[in-house]
Design a protein around this motif. Structure first.
Motif, PDB file in Angstrom:
ATOM      1  N   ILE A   1       0.840  -1.205   0.000  1.00 30.54           N
ATOM      2  CA  ILE A   1       0.000   0.000   0.000  1.00 30.54           C
ATOM      3  C   ILE A   1       0.871   1.249   0.000  1.00 30.54           C
ATOM      4  N   VAL A   2       1.922   1.269   0.820  1.00 27.55           N
ATOM      5  CA  VAL A   2       2.820   2.432   0.875  1.00 27.55           C
ATOM      6  C   VAL A   2       3.526   2.636  -0.462  1.00 27.55           C
ATOM      7  N   ASN A   3       3.999   1.543  -1.061  1.00 25.54           N
ATOM      8  CA  ASN A   3       4.683   1.667  -2.360  1.00 25.54           C
ATOM      9  C   ASN A   3       3.730   2.175  -3.432  1.00 25.54           C
ATOM     10  N   ALA A   4       2.496   1.688  -3.413  1.00 22.14           N
ATOM     11  CA  ALA A   4       1.518   2.172  -4.397  1.00 22.14           C
ATOM     12  C   ALA A   4       1.253   3.661  -4.222  1.00 22.14           C
ATOM     13  N   ALA A   5       1.191   4.125  -2.972  1.00 16.49           N
ATOM     14  CA  ALA A   5       0.996   5.566  -2.732  1.00 16.49           C
ATOM     15  C   ALA A   5       2.176   6.370  -3.257  1.00 16.49           C
ATOM     16  N   HIS A   6       3.412   5.914  -3.012  1.00 21.12           N
ATOM     17  CA  HIS A   6       4.592   6.599  -3.542  1.00 21.12           C
ATOM     18  C   HIS A   6       4.561   6.637  -5.063  1.00 21.12           C
ATOM     19  N   ASP A   7       4.154   5.515  -5.687  1.00 27.55           N
ATOM     20  CA  ASP A   7       4.087   5.482  -7.149  1.00 27.55           C
ATOM     21  C   ASP A   7       3.073   6.483  -7.676  1.00 27.55           C
ATOM     22  N   ARG A   8       1.945   6.628  -6.988  1.00 23.57           N
ATOM     23  CA  ARG A   8       0.929   7.591  -7.428  1.00 23.57           C
ATOM     24  C   ARG A   8       1.453   9.022  -7.326  1.00 23.57           C
ATOM     25  N   VAL A   9       2.153   9.321  -6.234  1.00 24.74           N
ATOM     26  CA  VAL A   9       2.694  10.679  -6.079  1.00 24.74           C
ATOM     27  C   VAL A   9       3.784  10.945  -7.119  1.00 24.74           C
ATOM     28  N   ASP A  10       4.658   9.956  -7.364  1.00 23.24           N
ATOM     29  CA  ASP A  10       5.694  10.131  -8.397  1.00 23.24           C
ATOM     30  C   ASP A  10       5.069  10.347  -9.769  1.00 23.24           C
ATOM     31  N   ALA A  11       4.022   9.576 -10.076  1.00 18.96           N
ATOM     32  CA  ALA A  11       3.359   9.736 -11.370  1.00 18.96           C
ATOM     33  C   ALA A  11       2.730  11.115 -11.504  1.00 18.96           C
ATOM     34  N   ALA A  12       2.135  11.599 -10.388  1.00 16.38           N
ATOM     35  CA  ALA A  12       1.550  12.939 -10.437  1.00 16.38           C
ATOM     36  C   ALA A  12       2.622  14.000 -10.679  1.00 16.38           C
ATOM     37  N   ALA A  13       3.773  13.854 -10.036  1.00 19.62           N
ATOM     38  CA  ALA A  13       4.863  14.821 -10.236  1.00 19.62           C
ATOM     39  C   ALA A  13       5.360  14.794 -11.672  1.00 19.62           C
ATOM     40  N   VAL A  14       5.459  13.592 -12.288  1.00 20.04           N
ATOM     41  CA  VAL A  14       5.896  13.476 -13.682  1.00 20.04           C
ATOM     42  C   VAL A  14       4.884  14.148 -14.615  1.00 20.04           C
ATOM     43  N   ARG A  15       3.594  13.947 -14.386  1.00 24.52           N
ATOM     44  CA  ARG A  15       2.582  14.558 -15.239  1.00 24.52           C
ATOM     45  C   ARG A  15       2.624  16.081 -15.168  1.00 24.52           C
ATOM     46  N   VAL A  16       2.757  16.589 -13.941  1.00 21.50           N
ATOM     47  CA  VAL A  16       2.805  18.055 -13.788  1.00 21.50           C
ATOM     48  C   VAL A  16       4.057  18.623 -14.460  1.00 21.50           C
ATOM     49  N   LEU A  17       5.201  17.937 -14.283  1.00 19.73           N
ATOM     50  CA  LEU A  17       6.427  18.424 -14.916  1.00 19.73           C
ATOM     51  C   LEU A  17       6.297  18.431 -16.438  1.00 19.73           C
ATOM     52  N   GLY A  18       5.675  17.393 -16.973  1.00 26.16           N
ATOM     53  CA  GLY A  18       5.478  17.354 -18.421  1.00 26.16           C
ATOM     54  C   GLY A  18       4.610  18.502 -18.891  1.00 26.16           C
ATOM     55  N   LEU A  19       3.545  18.790 -18.134  1.00 24.41           N
ATOM     56  CA  LEU A  19       2.680  19.907 -18.498  1.00 24.41           C
ATOM     57  C   LEU A  19       3.441  21.221 -18.446  1.00 24.41           C
ATOM     58  N   VAL A  20       4.271  21.422 -17.407  1.00 23.60           N
ATOM     59  CA  VAL A  20       5.040  22.660 -17.273  1.00 23.60           C
ATOM     60  C   VAL A  20       6.018  22.808 -18.443  1.00 23.60           C
TER      61      VAL A  20
ATOM     62  N   GLY B   1       1.267  17.419   8.969  1.00 20.20           N
ATOM     63  CA  GLY B   1       1.462  16.071   9.496  1.00 20.20           C
ATOM     64  C   GLY B   1       2.294  15.230   8.553  1.00 20.20           C
ATOM     65  N   ALA B   2       2.212  13.903   8.743  1.00 18.51           N
ATOM     66  CA  ALA B   2       2.990  12.973   7.923  1.00 18.51           C
ATOM     67  C   ALA B   2       2.529  13.049   6.483  1.00 18.51           C
ATOM     68  N   ALA B   3       3.489  12.987   5.564  1.00 20.98           N
ATOM     69  CA  ALA B   3       3.147  13.144   4.145  1.00 20.98           C
ATOM     70  C   ALA B   3       4.107  12.326   3.301  1.00 20.98           C
ATOM     71  N   ILE B   4       3.701  12.150   2.046  1.00 16.89           N
ATOM     72  CA  ILE B   4       4.526  11.477   1.034  1.00 16.89           C
ATOM     73  C   ILE B   4       4.913  12.540   0.005  1.00 16.89           C
ATOM     74  N   THR B   5       6.175  12.641  -0.264  1.00 16.81           N
ATOM     75  CA  THR B   5       6.685  13.713  -1.131  1.00 16.81           C
ATOM     76  C   THR B   5       7.421  13.119  -2.318  1.00 16.81           C
ATOM     77  N   ALA B   6       7.201  13.744  -3.496  1.00 20.26           N
ATOM     78  CA  ALA B   6       7.920  13.356  -4.720  1.00 20.26           C
ATOM     79  C   ALA B   6       8.333  14.624  -5.464  1.00 20.26           C
ATOM     80  N   THR B   7       9.581  14.658  -5.927  1.00 15.06           N
ATOM     81  CA  THR B   7      10.130  15.825  -6.629  1.00 15.06           C
ATOM     82  C   THR B   7      10.727  15.383  -7.964  1.00 15.06           C
ATOM     83  N   GLU B   8      10.343  16.123  -9.029  1.00 13.11           N
ATOM     84  CA  GLU B   8      10.863  15.870 -10.355  1.00 13.11           C
ATOM     85  C   GLU B   8      11.464  17.167 -10.911  1.00 13.11           C
ATOM     86  N   GLU B   9      12.634  17.086 -11.565  1.00 12.79           N
ATOM     87  CA  GLU B   9      13.310  18.241 -12.145  1.00 12.79           C
ATOM     88  C   GLU B   9      13.378  18.105 -13.657  1.00 12.79           C
ATOM     89  N   GLY B  10      13.147  19.261 -14.326  1.00  9.54           N
ATOM     90  CA  GLY B  10      13.176  19.279 -15.777  1.00  9.54           C
ATOM     91  C   GLY B  10      14.562  19.590 -16.328  1.00  9.54           C
TER      92      GLY B  10
END
Length: 413
Positions: A32-51, A94-103
């Protein structure tokens, strides 16, 4: 024994639940934790692509443009060189899951998602596993109780059979339980019961016959010795020897008489005062299933709370033989009637069948005499047992067939 079996099976189930559920819970939690990290990473990749696409097209980058690409409950920040930081969503505490992507041009996207949803999903998973484990334990308890009863009931029945065998009631029960080991024990007990019954009958018959046959020649010998003593001409020699021989004969006669009395007298050491109702209750319980299977009924009539003198096992065996005889060769309902006549208590067994053929009469108690192609031994053995126990077995009526067991009454209650 039931408790030990239940505890053993329950302990095995608890160990199995612990061995499987604990690792499964850890694996599912990590998944479950890994799936949550994957979702956050995917969201960061999509936003970076849009930017990057908007920067390449020369269009302005605003929070409204990529808010739709961010999972609900997430907070996104975009940093572009030379521009102010762009944010979308509500800041996470509080506790959070963070993902960072650089262009490629130095822009960076950071997506932050609260762990509340992840913790809630983990809690649901643990709750589901707990419910499954609880159901497994309950099923194990039910199975253990059923199995314990299934194994304990035959053992209790076998113990009762052995107790009856030791109390002088050597009748085989012919019961099997579907467990090979228990069936083997039951078979051995049945074979032993039949062997003991034959041995007891033979011993009683031998003792009675020997005592009876010895008594007559001993009496004659005693009379001859008395005549020799009376007619002896040399008192000092013949009379003395004859008197000694007469004393020995009288002592032997007394021994033989005691042997014969022990075979006939209900006050022998094996005879006790007991409640006849207990023996009758035992017969009702024992023959109940057979009666129900054949669609017939065993009814009890007459006196209650009657005390008799004899051996409970022997009385039970004789009554069982009479009931079995009515069940096999008779018809209709069977009546077991208790009445008193003089100092005796009579137990009558009657059925609604055609009865005993007139040509047989009291010959039904003779060995190898039967009117229904059976062995003709049961009633003969029953009569021997009744007489050896101080009672007697008689056929009172041919039609309807009425067999009567006469027992010695007792004042003990």
């Amino acid at each position: 024994m039931k408790r030990r079996m239940i505890n053993s099976l329950l302990g095995v189930v608890l160990v199995v639940v612990a061995v499987f559920c604990v690792p499964l819970a850890l694996i599912e939690k990590q998944s479950i934790v890994n799936a949550a990290h994957d979702r956050v990473d995917a969201a960061a990749v999509r936003v970076l692509g849009l930017v990057e696409n908007r920067l390449a097209a020369g269009e302005p980058v605003t929070g409204e443009k990529f808010a739709a690409q961010v999972p609900e409950g997430s907070f996104v920040t975009v940093q572009i060189p030379g521009q102010a930081e762009i944010a979308a969503g509500r800041p996470v505490t509080g506790a959070a899951i963070t993902a960072t992507e650089e262009g490629a041009n130095g822009e960076s996207v950071t997506v932050v998602q609260s762990r509340a949803d992840v913790d809630h999903e983990i809690g649901n998973m643990l709750l589901l596993l707990g419910v499954v484990a609880l159901l497994a334990v309950q099923a194990a308890v039910a199975l253990a109780v059923w199995q314990a009863k299934r194994l304990a009931r035959p053992l209790t029945d076998l113990a009762e059979t052995a107790e009856r065998l030791g109390s002088g009631d050597p009748r085989p029960r012919d019961r099997r339980y579907g467990v090979p080991e228990l069936d083997r024990i039951a078979e051995v007990l049945d074979v032993s019961a039949e062997r003991i019954a034959r041995m007891l009958t033979a011993e009683r018959r031998l003792a009675a016959d020997a005592s009876h046959q010895l008594r007559t020649p001993l009496t004659a010998l005693s009379m001859r010795l008395e005549e020799i003593t009376a007619l002896a001409e040399e008192p000092d020699t013949v009379k003395e020897e004859a008197s000694i021989a007469l004393q020995q004969v009288e002592r032997l006669t007394d021994v033989v008489q005691r042997l014969l009395t022990n075979q006939r007298d209900p006050t022998s050491p094996t005879a006790v005062a007991f409640d006849l109702d207990e023996v009758i209750k035992q017969q009702v319980e024992e023959w109940g299933p057979s009666m129900r299977e054949s669609g017939r009924r065993l009814s009890i009539e007459g006196l209650r709370g009657t005390a008799v003198l004899g051996t409970p096992g022997t009385v039970a065996q004789v009554l069982a033989t009479l009931i079995e005889n009515s069940l096999m060769h008779g018809a209709g309902n069977i009546t077991l009637r208790i009445r008193r006549t003089g100092s005796s208590v009579v137990a009558e067994v009657q059925d609604e069948g055609q009865g005993v053929p007139p040509e047989l009469g009291n010959r039904v108690f003779e060995r190898a005499v039967s009117g229904r192609n059976s062995t003709g031994i049961g009633l003969a053995v029953a009569r021997d047992l009744a007489e050896a126990d101080g009672g007697r077995l008689e056929l009172l009526s041919l039609r309807p067939p009425v067999f009567a067991l006469f027992l010695n009454g007792s004042q003990a209650r």
